[in-house]
Design a protein around this motif. Structure first.
Motif, PDB file in Angstrom:
ATOM      1  N   SER A 260       0.851  -1.198   0.000  1.00  0.00           N
ATOM      2  CA  SER A 260       0.000   0.000   0.000  1.00  0.00           C
ATOM      3  C   SER A 260       0.883   1.243   0.000  1.00  0.00           C
ATOM      4  CB  SER A 260      -0.887   0.008   1.250  1.00  0.00           C
ATOM      5  OG  SER A 260      -1.492   1.276   1.399  1.00  0.00           O
ATOM      6  N   SER A 261       0.599   2.152  -0.929  1.00  0.00           N
ATOM      7  CA  SER A 261       1.387   3.388  -0.985  1.00  0.00           C
ATOM      8  C   SER A 261       0.850   4.436  -0.017  1.00  0.00           C
ATOM      9  CB  SER A 261       1.345   3.974  -2.404  1.00  0.00           C
ATOM     10  OG  SER A 261       1.873   3.057  -3.308  1.00  0.00           O
TER      11      SER A 261
ATOM     12  N   GLU B   1      -1.001   3.759   2.865  1.00  0.00           N
ATOM     13  CA  GLU B   1      -0.912   3.323   4.270  1.00  0.00           C
ATOM     14  C   GLU B   1       0.140   2.214   4.382  1.00  0.00           C
ATOM     15  OE1 GLU B   1      -4.140   2.820   2.768  1.00  0.00           O
ATOM     16  OE2 GLU B   1      -4.815   4.850   3.202  1.00  0.00           O
ATOM     17  N   PRO B   2       1.391   2.553   4.130  1.00  0.00           N
ATOM     18  CA  PRO B   2       2.402   1.492   4.138  1.00  0.00           C
ATOM     19  C   PRO B   2       2.665   0.910   5.539  1.00  0.00           C
ATOM     20  CG  PRO B   2       3.450   3.635   3.882  1.00  0.00           C
ATOM     21  CD  PRO B   2       1.973   3.867   3.801  1.00  0.00           C
TER      22      PRO B   2
ATOM     23  N   ILE C 148      -0.016   6.399   8.069  1.00  0.00           N
ATOM     24  CA  ILE C 148      -1.183   6.835   7.289  1.00  0.00           C
ATOM     25  C   ILE C 148      -0.821   8.224   6.783  1.00  0.00           C
ATOM     26  CG2 ILE C 148      -3.653   7.356   7.324  1.00  0.00           C
ATOM     27  CD1 ILE C 148      -4.052   5.170   9.332  1.00  0.00           C
TER      28      ILE C 148
END
Lengths: 137, 155
Positions: A50-51, A53-54, A73
């Motif tokens: 996820s970009s 929420e890494p 976030i």
């Protein structure tokens, strides 16, 4: 950036502080996480593809040092420390398994929803981390 | 007769000592050279191990970098699967090399370089496991996928 942590992280962190071999963890966390922008912390291994929420695993203090698991976030400019373990020494572990990676990921989501988190700040001399539960703020 | 025997004994001792003294003088010079050669070899070994460790750190960084790729297609995953197999082979080879260095390590030879070599080998193992999890195992854990979905909905 706002830095928070789960109860699980606080417990693991305080356990490490009791061991002489791992006391450097506090200074390491202050140096690596505080007074940084989110984009400065986008390194290490991203676990969730996820970009926005890494979910990141980061090595601190070199190869034999600590492994930190945290979530960012980005749109909320917030970072959530989820778990820490040493690689070597007392309580050391090579890695955590996939089930545990999934568990702490789910835990942080629940804690965000329920506001069951600690907000982290550092003392004026930048030497100690203070934990304030969101219910007390 | 006894006098002659004594002289022989003394002469025998003298010759033995003289020969030993000469050999020691000569070998003393050689030993110094041998120590220098030995130390040169240790330095070469340290340099060799450090170069290998640098290369492994580069590989570890590349593996970490894979985790930040987006929009991967089936063909990409196939390539990553091949890459993981190669990386596992590499790890097996390196572990055998490390085991061969154990004797030197136990004697304190090139200790720090060998320690660093082991750490980057361990990091390689950890990164391989993480990459395999990220692309092949964690996406199959429903709880994990659902958490990612719900996090994307947080305001």
């Amino acid at each position: 950036m706002n830095i928070y942590c789960t109860q699980g992280f606080k417990f693991a962190f305080e356990k490490l502080l009791k061991k002489k071999a791992h006391r450097s963890i506090e200074a390491e966390i202050i140096e690596y996480f505080f007074n940084k922008e989110a984009n400065q912390l986008l390194s290490g291994v991203r676990l969730n593809n996820s970009s926005a929420e890494p979910y990141i695993k980061k090595r601190l203090e070199g190869s034999g040092g600590f492994r930190l698991y945290f979530l960012i976030i980005i749109k909320n400019d917030s970072l959530y420390l989820m778990f820490v373990h040493p690689k070597t020494g007392p309580g050391g572990a090579e890695n955590i398994d996939d089930n545990y990676k999934a568990k702490i990921y789910k835990d942080v989501l629940e804690d965000i929803k329920n506001h069951n988190l600690y907000k982290l700040t550092v003392s004026e001399k930048q030497r100690n981390i203070k934990f304030n539960h969101l219910s007390n703020i | 007769m006894e006098c002659a025997a004594n002289i022989d004994t003394i002469q025998d001792a003298f010759l033995f000592i003289r020969k030993t003294s000469y050999d020691e003088k000569r070998d003393g010079i050689n030993t110094e050279e041998q120590i220098n050669k030995f130390l040169d070899r240790i330095l070469e070994l340290q340099k060799y191990l450090n170069t290998k460790s640098d290369k492994l750190e580069e590989i570890n960084n590349k593996l970490e970098g894979l985790s930040w790729l987006n929009d991967l297609k089936e063909s990409h995953l196939l390539s990553i699967n091949d890459l993981i197999a190669s990386a596992k082979d590499l790890h097996s080879i390196l572990i055998r090399q490390y085991v061969n260095l154990n004797y030197l390590r136990s004697k304190g030879v090139a200790k720090e370089s060998i320690k660093r070599f082991k750490q980057v080998i361990d990091d390689l193992k950890e990164n391989i496991a993480d990459i395999e999890s990220i692309f092949f195992f964690l996406p199959k854990v429903p709880e994990f996928v659902e958490t990612t979905r719900q996090l994307s909905l947080i305001k």
